[in-house]
Design a protein around this motif. Structure first.
Motif, short mmCIF file in Angstrom:
data_model
loop_
_atom_site.label_atom_id
_atom_site.label_comp_id
_atom_site.label_asym_id
_atom_site.label_seq_id
_atom_site.Cartn_x
_atom_site.Cartn_y
_atom_site.Cartn_z
N UNK A 166 0.83 -1.19 0.00
CA UNK A 166 0.00 0.00 0.00
C UNK A 166 0.87 1.25 0.00
N UNK A 167 0.84 1.97 -1.13
CA UNK A 167 1.51 3.27 -1.27
C UNK A 167 2.97 3.21 -0.82
N UNK A 168 3.69 2.21 -1.33
CA UNK A 168 5.08 1.97 -0.93
C UNK A 168 6.04 2.88 -1.68
N UNK A 191 5.08 5.39 -4.55
CA UNK A 191 3.67 5.09 -4.32
C UNK A 191 3.15 3.84 -4.98
N UNK A 192 3.86 2.72 -4.81
CA UNK A 192 3.45 1.46 -5.43
C UNK A 192 2.41 0.76 -4.56
N UNK A 193 1.26 0.45 -5.14
CA UNK A 193 0.22 -0.33 -4.47
C UNK A 193 -0.08 -1.56 -5.33
N UNK A 194 -0.16 -2.71 -4.67
CA UNK A 194 -0.28 -3.96 -5.42
C UNK A 194 -0.79 -5.06 -4.50
N UNK A 235 10.60 3.09 2.65
CA UNK A 235 10.73 4.45 3.20
C UNK A 235 9.40 4.90 3.78
N UNK A 236 8.33 4.72 3.02
CA UNK A 236 6.98 4.94 3.53
C UNK A 236 6.07 3.87 2.93
N UNK A 237 4.88 3.71 3.52
CA UNK A 237 3.93 2.73 3.05
C UNK A 237 3.99 1.46 3.89
N UNK A 238 3.15 0.49 3.54
CA UNK A 238 3.09 -0.76 4.28
C UNK A 238 3.09 -1.95 3.34
N UNK A 239 3.68 -3.05 3.82
CA UNK A 239 3.66 -4.32 3.12
C UNK A 239 3.15 -5.39 4.08
N UNK A 240 2.09 -6.06 3.68
CA UNK A 240 1.49 -7.12 4.49
C UNK A 240 1.62 -8.44 3.74
N UNK A 241 2.12 -9.46 4.43
CA UNK A 241 2.24 -10.80 3.86
C UNK A 241 1.66 -11.80 4.85
N UNK A 256 10.30 3.86 -14.20
CA UNK A 256 10.65 4.99 -13.33
C UNK A 256 10.07 4.84 -11.93
N UNK A 257 10.10 3.61 -11.41
CA UNK A 257 9.67 3.38 -10.04
C UNK A 257 8.18 3.35 -9.83
N UNK A 258 7.42 3.26 -10.91
CA UNK A 258 5.96 3.21 -10.81
C UNK A 258 5.42 2.06 -11.64
#
Length: 231
Positions: A9-11, A27-30, A62-68, A218-220
């Motif tokens: 979420x918004x990584x 801001x990667x969300x997946x 740096x910011x955002x969350x990753x849930x596994x 480019x990181x997106x």
């Protein structure tokens, strides 16, 4: 739809280098579903490998969350992340990362021993057989070809029966024949163990075999298309 096995979420990811701060991911969300095969493609420097490292807890966001598996990786310290990977993830690198002073069998058995499995060597032997290297268990990495070393790395990653298997350019250092064999083995391991497979690749043939591909630029995330529908 069931909850995703892996959710970003918004990584973002920024790293400090000699030239100053470099923004790598924006801001990667997946979401990745259980049992899905996801291919990540894109030009060099687009952030593919960095994103995979974040998914495996090998790099901190740096910011955002990753849930596994319903656990917040971004809230874990390094020891907790190491335990999580040991119990739930397998990682395959382009450069193999085998321990040179250990035989193929010992390389595969090591993560099983660390996890406390009493049948570590029996399971390691079975995994080497599964990748066609049962006869090479007593050989050291320097005595193996590149294709054989990658097979050992695959066996090591899959032996603990991970829920999530991450692969970073698994065919990148191999010729066409060995690369094709590794592709077949990756999907065979997924089918045998029911793992969710996420891989970074420049190989269009490998990406085409995935259920879904995303393209980074480019990181997106530039493209998130259902590969099967596209076919």
């Amino acid at each position: 739809m069931t909850d995703p096995i892996l959710s970003l979420q918004d990584v973002t990811l920024s790293l400090d280098g000699n030239a100053g701060r470099v923004d790598i991911l924006h801001g990667v969300s997946l979401d990745v579903q259980k049992g899905e095969t996801l291919g990540m493609i894109g030009p060099s420097g687009s952030g593919k490998s960095s994103l995979l490292m974040l998914m495996g807890g090998l790099e901190q966001v740096t910011t955002g969350t990753i849930t596994a598996l319903d656990q917040d990786l971004t809230a874990m310290n390094e020891d907790a992340l190491a335990r999580f990977r040991r119990d739930h993830m397998g990682v395959v690198f382009q450069s193999f990362h085998l321990i040179p002073t250990m035989t193929a069998l010992e390389n595969v058995a090591t993560p099983l021993e660390l996890a406390g499995h009493k049948d570590a060597f029996e399971r390691a032997e079975a995994e080497l057989e599964a990748v066609g290297l049962g006869h090479r268990g007593d050989h050291y990495p320097a005595q193996l070809s590149g294709g054989e070393q990658q097979r050992v790395a695959l066996a090591r990653a899959s032996a603990p029966r991970p829920h999530i298997l991450l692969a970073d350019e698994p065919t990148g250092n191999l010729d066409e024949t060995n690369g094709a064999a590794i592709m077949d083995l990756l999907f065979d391991l997924r089918d045998r163990h029911g793992a969710t497979l996420i891989l970074v690749t420049h190989s269009h043939a490998l990406a085409a075999r995935c259920d879904r591909t995303i393209r980074l630029r480019d990181g997106r995330i530039a493209v998130d298309a259902d590969q099967r529908a596209a076919e």
